[in-house]
Write a protein that holds these residues in place. Structure first.
Motif, PDB file in Angstrom:
ATOM      1  N   ILE A 749       0.957  -1.129  -0.078  1.00 12.22           N
ATOM      2  CA  ILE A 749      -0.037   0.065  -0.130  1.00 12.22           C
ATOM      3  C   ILE A 749       0.995   1.097   0.214  1.00 12.22           C
ATOM      4  O   ILE A 749       0.746   2.251  -0.918  1.00 12.22           O
ATOM      5  CB  ILE A 749      -1.034  -0.124   1.161  1.00 12.22           C
ATOM      6  CG1 ILE A 749      -1.916  -1.191   0.931  1.00 12.22           C
ATOM      7  CG2 ILE A 749      -1.663   1.304   1.269  1.00 12.22           C
ATOM      8  CD1 ILE A 749      -3.029  -1.063  -0.002  1.00 12.22           C
ATOM      9  N   ASN A 750       1.738   1.451   0.941  1.00 12.74           N
ATOM     10  CA  ASN A 750       2.664   2.576   1.130  1.00 12.74           C
ATOM     11  C   ASN A 750       3.494   3.014   0.135  1.00 12.74           C
ATOM     12  O   ASN A 750       3.936   3.845  -0.300  1.00 12.74           O
ATOM     13  CB  ASN A 750       3.095   2.665   2.505  1.00 12.74           C
ATOM     14  CG  ASN A 750       2.235   2.730   3.649  1.00 12.74           C
ATOM     15  OD1 ASN A 750       1.277   2.913   3.559  1.00 12.74           O
ATOM     16  ND2 ASN A 750       2.870   2.132   4.645  1.00 12.74           N
ATOM     17  N   VAL A 751       4.151   1.669  -0.503  1.00  9.67           N
ATOM     18  CA  VAL A 751       5.032   1.948  -1.575  1.00  9.67           C
ATOM     19  C   VAL A 751       4.647   1.549  -3.072  1.00  9.67           C
ATOM     20  O   VAL A 751       4.447   2.583  -3.858  1.00  9.67           O
ATOM     21  CB  VAL A 751       6.178   1.109  -1.248  1.00  9.67           C
ATOM     22  CG1 VAL A 751       7.403   1.101  -2.354  1.00  9.67           C
ATOM     23  CG2 VAL A 751       6.751   1.366   0.148  1.00  9.67           C
ATOM     24  N   GLY A 752       4.023   0.320  -3.042  1.00  9.14           N
ATOM     25  CA  GLY A 752       3.655  -0.228  -4.390  1.00  9.14           C
ATOM     26  C   GLY A 752       2.513   0.741  -4.995  1.00  9.14           C
ATOM     27  O   GLY A 752       2.499   1.280  -6.072  1.00  9.14           O
ATOM     28  N   TYR A 753       1.275   0.452  -4.260  1.00  6.38           N
ATOM     29  CA  TYR A 753       0.067   1.190  -4.812  1.00  6.38           C
ATOM     30  C   TYR A 753       0.401   2.692  -4.978  1.00  6.38           C
ATOM     31  O   TYR A 753      -0.091   3.183  -5.882  1.00  6.38           O
ATOM     32  CB  TYR A 753      -1.025   0.904  -3.689  1.00  6.38           C
ATOM     33  CG  TYR A 753      -2.313   1.447  -4.504  1.00  6.38           C
ATOM     34  CD1 TYR A 753      -3.009   0.942  -5.433  1.00  6.38           C
ATOM     35  CD2 TYR A 753      -3.053   2.568  -3.875  1.00  6.38           C
ATOM     36  CE1 TYR A 753      -4.494   1.284  -5.844  1.00  6.38           C
ATOM     37  CE2 TYR A 753      -4.173   3.129  -4.466  1.00  6.38           C
ATOM     38  CZ  TYR A 753      -4.815   2.380  -5.393  1.00  6.38           C
ATOM     39  OH  TYR A 753      -5.996   3.037  -6.027  1.00  6.38           O
TER      40      TYR A 753
END
Length: 783
Positions: A749-753
């Motif tokens: 969530i915090n990095v990829g999305y």
């Protein structure tokens, strides 16, 4: 008739033979380019494993036998006779099969599903293959898939793996095709110098190829089809010459017995060489993936009447030449050009280079199609999709993907610089896609076609065995180039899974934090804030309730428009939604609040309209809802939210109800002098003549003067608001994983999305809204 109606009718009307033959001709340059140029590198890649040659022709005849039966069984029997019949209302590819399974087994991964979606005509349409009774096993299989979320996720991942391998093939096929064609200069230059010419020339050609993509499949098809037609005639003529000149008995190699002799004599080295033989069917998947660009019949005619016999003659001619020339330098003189008469080599080299450029078009076009499907079904970030033809809905161009493919293609060309490793990489990508198609097809046979389980088992065992043999031969060369499609696929698969996971979490947050309609009504008739002139479109993913982004907006800015529309633009697992079924419209709160909910449904193959035309259709659909509601209670579907008590009606686009609609009192609502009607009619509707067309919803003027007056006032207010302008209010959500979340979720969530969200297109892509009329409201979602 508007463009959307003509586009839809173009897909469903019976095609004339002239249209079919024209599409068959165009398909040569788009669908069959890749398959047609495989003779350039198949024999060279097959004998690259240093197979020992003897004075007999066992090895050469064995390879020819493998090539003949592979082309016959996979492209001809599997794809032409079976897989092409599994189209999803004209669309093909891995996600078309997945879409069919979603509708028949309810394994759809889209979160915003409604029961009303299952009432769509395309959703319920069954082909003659699907008319049989469902067997007991099929019913149990369907029930198992619907109950077990794990199996649904496995099915989605399987479809995504096939999609990622198609993208990987879109990188590798142009590289090997162009590089193999350019390699013909080795026959006319010094052996130590030709490498300095091949790579730069291949790179220049590849850059030019990808630069042509924005012109569209329609123009490219007419430009490239003559090249492939000339190429097929050329290789078939050379093949016939070589057969009669060198070995007229080469036809004996078509016997399957020579495959047995080949494997028995060469053993493990012969098994490893199957990875080279596999390249003879490179591009077969394009027949299915590019189905939306043409038609099933046109693709079948082109393959069976021209492509298939030309390829067989070309391979037989190469084998006939090699059978009389046993002194073979596998790194130099085993390619296609040595079998070409010396006087014809330079003209054939030019045609081969042009054909290689065309051959790369097939997989590039297929990549565009399958990425569009993934994006529509929430499994790929939003990208700009340009429809290059107003007549053929499937002909598209995606700029971001086009340039990404070009960069990756140049990288592998410069990095490998030889046909052997490029062939190893391309072979693994090709056979993986075919294996995925085989697995999904077995489920389609049972769940969608309602055939006996024995048919599905026979399909999987027969074709799965053939493809597994080639898959193992390709996988053994992992370190010799086959790692490239695996690495590319893992990157794309990670991006797709991350985007899909983030999309689901975002929707779950919206559902859990939506505001009840009762809260909205408690603010009073004026909602406690200033109502300004115009139409406000609150874009939301929700199909019921008031989104949290709206409460956030009114809390910080206590004013909004006199007409408020909660707009949900969503995709449904069908290729196309008919214009008359496009909109679901309902009210939010009492009439005097002038708030509506509008759900716009698109199929994964539909064309999204531009903002001006979309605004016109939207306002007309609301006006039609108001009219029909005043006349009678025409309720199509409840949205499933009992607290909100919203009722939705099916309303079409302007062209579906603004013509030939009369009331039962003899009055004509298309009369331009009728108050409250001419102002909301689209400009195109005014020019249309009356026609007796059966409509699902008719305009009926109620006899009660009070209701008629209220309806007319509401329509006039809607017209006034439209003239005041339309504002698009969208949420710009920043997602963060909750405290205490696991490492995988935080990274996803915090990095990829968030990385994908910031570097791809936002919801304006779905609405094509003008920047000057767009207002973004930021919120942080803790999921």
């Amino acid at each position: 008739m508007d463009i959307e109606s003509r586009t839809y009718q173009n897909t469903v009307k019976k095609e004339s033979w002239r249209t079919v033959l024209t599409l068959a001709y165009q398909s040569l340059g788009v669908v069959y380019g890749d398959l047609s140029i495989s003779p350039l590198y198949v024999f060279k890649s097959t004998f690259a494993e240093d197979i020992e040659h003897s004075d007999s022709n066992d090895e050469i005849f064995g390879v020819l036998s493998f090539i003949f039966w592979t082309i016959t069984l996979v492209p001809l029997f599997k794809y032409v006779f079976i897989v092409l019949r599994a189209d999803d209302n004209g669309e093909g590819g891995t996600f078309a099969l997945y879409s069919l399974l979603c509708r028949h087994a309810r394994v759809n991964s889209l979160p915003s599903c409604q029961l009303a979606d299952e009432q769509l005509t395309e959703y319920k349409t069954e082909s003659p293959l699907e008319m049989g009774p469902r067997s007991g096993f099929a019913a149990r299989l369907k029930s198992t898939l619907e109950k077990r979320r794990v199996l649904q996720k496995v099915l989605l991942v399987l479809a995504l793996i096939g999609t990622c391998m198609v993208i990987g093939d879109g990188v590798l096929t142009p590289a090997i095709s162009v590089f193999s064609a350019v390699s013909g200069v080795e026959l006319s230059t010094a052996k130590e110098h030709h490498k300095y010419i091949e790579v730069p020339a291949a790179c220049v050609i590849l850059i030019g190829l990808f630069a042509l993509q924005h012109y569209g499949t329609h123009r490219v098809g007419f430009l490239f089809a003559p090249v492939i037609l000339l190429w097929l005639m050329c290789i078939s003529a050379i093949g016939v010459y070589n057969i009669f000149h060198w070995n007229p008995h080469v036809y004996q190699a078509l016997s399957p017995y020579y495959m047995y002799k080949f494997l028995k004599k060469t053993q493990s080295k012969g098994w490893m060489s199957l990875g080279g033989i596999l390249l003879c069917i490179t591009g077969s998947e394009a027949m299915f993936a590019d189905l939306g660009h043409f038609s099933q019949l046109s693709i079948k005619i082109a393959f069976t009447s021209l492509v298939y016999p030309s390829l067989i003659l070309a391979y037989m001619g190469q084998a006939a030449y090699l059978s009389q020339h046993h002194v073979i330098d596998t790194s130099y003189n085993i390619g296609f050009y040595v079998s070409v008469p010396e006087k014809l080599r330079w003209p054939v080299l030019v045609i081969a280079i042009l054909a290689a450029v065309v051959g790369s078009q097939a997989i590039i076009t297929g990549t565009f199609s399958i990425i569009k499907q993934c994006s529509a079904l929430g499994c790929f970030p939003k990208v700009k999709i340009v429809h290059t033809s107003s007549k053929i809905h499937g002909q598209i161009y995606i700029p971001e993907i086009n340039w990404l493919l070009m960069v990756l293609c140049l990288a592998v060309t410069i990095g490998f610089r030889d046909t052997k490793r490029l062939g190893n990489a391309s072979g693994l990508a090709v056979i993986t896609v075919m294996l995925v198609t085989t697995c999904l097809m077995s489920l389609v046979i049972v769940l969608c076609w309602h055939k006996n389980i024995l048919f599905a088992i026979a399909f999987v065992v027969f074709f799965g065995t053939i493809e597994s043999l080639y898959f193992t031969a390709s996988l053994i060369k992992f370190l010799e180039g086959a790692w490239v499609p695996v690495a590319l696929s893992l990157c794309f698969l990670a991006a797709m899974c991350t985007w899909h996971y983030g999309t689901l979490k975002r929707y779950e947050f919206d559902v859990q934090n939506k505001v009840s309609v009762n809260w909205l009504l408690s603010l009073g008739q004026t909602l406690g804030i200033k109502r300004v002139r115009g139409v406000g479109l609150i874009h939301t993913e929700l199909v019921s309730g008031v989104p949290a982004i709206f409460s956030h907006f009114v809390t910080n800015l206590p004013a909004f428009h006199q007409v408020l529309v909660f707009l949900c633009v969503k995709s449904v697992p069908v290729p196309h939604v008919r214009p008359e079924e496009r909109f679901l419209v309902g009210r939010v709160g009492p009439k005097q609040y002038r708030m509506y909910r509008c759900i716009v449904r698109y199929g994964y193959g539909d064309v999204h309209k531009d903002d001006i035309e979309f605004e016109g259709d939207l306002v007309c659909s609301i006006a039609e809802f108001v009219r029909s509601e005043a006349a009678t209670t025409v309720v199509a579907e409840t949205n499933g939210d009992d607290d909100d008590d919203e009722r939705m009606s099916v309303v079409g686009t302007c062209s579906t109800y603004m013509q030939g609609v009369e009331d039962h009192d003899g009055s004509d609502l298309d009369d331009p002098d009728k108050p409250g009607t001419s102002e909301i009619r689209s400009p195109m509707a005014k020019k249309k003549k009356k026609s007796k067309v059966k409509k699902k919803v008719r305009f009926i003027v109620p006899e009660t003067p009070k209701i008629e007056k209220e309806t007319r006032e509401e329509l006039m207010e809607l017209t006034e608001a439209r003239e005041g302008g339309v504002a698009y209010i969208m949420g710009n959500a920043y997602m963060r994983a909750k405290h205490g979340s696991g490492l995988v979720k935080r990274v996803a969530i915090n990095v990829g999305y968030e990385f994908l969200r910031r570097n791809t297109r936002g919801p304006r892509t779905a609405l094509t809204s003008p920047h000057a009329s767009t207002l973004e409201v930021g919120m942080i979602y803790h999921v």
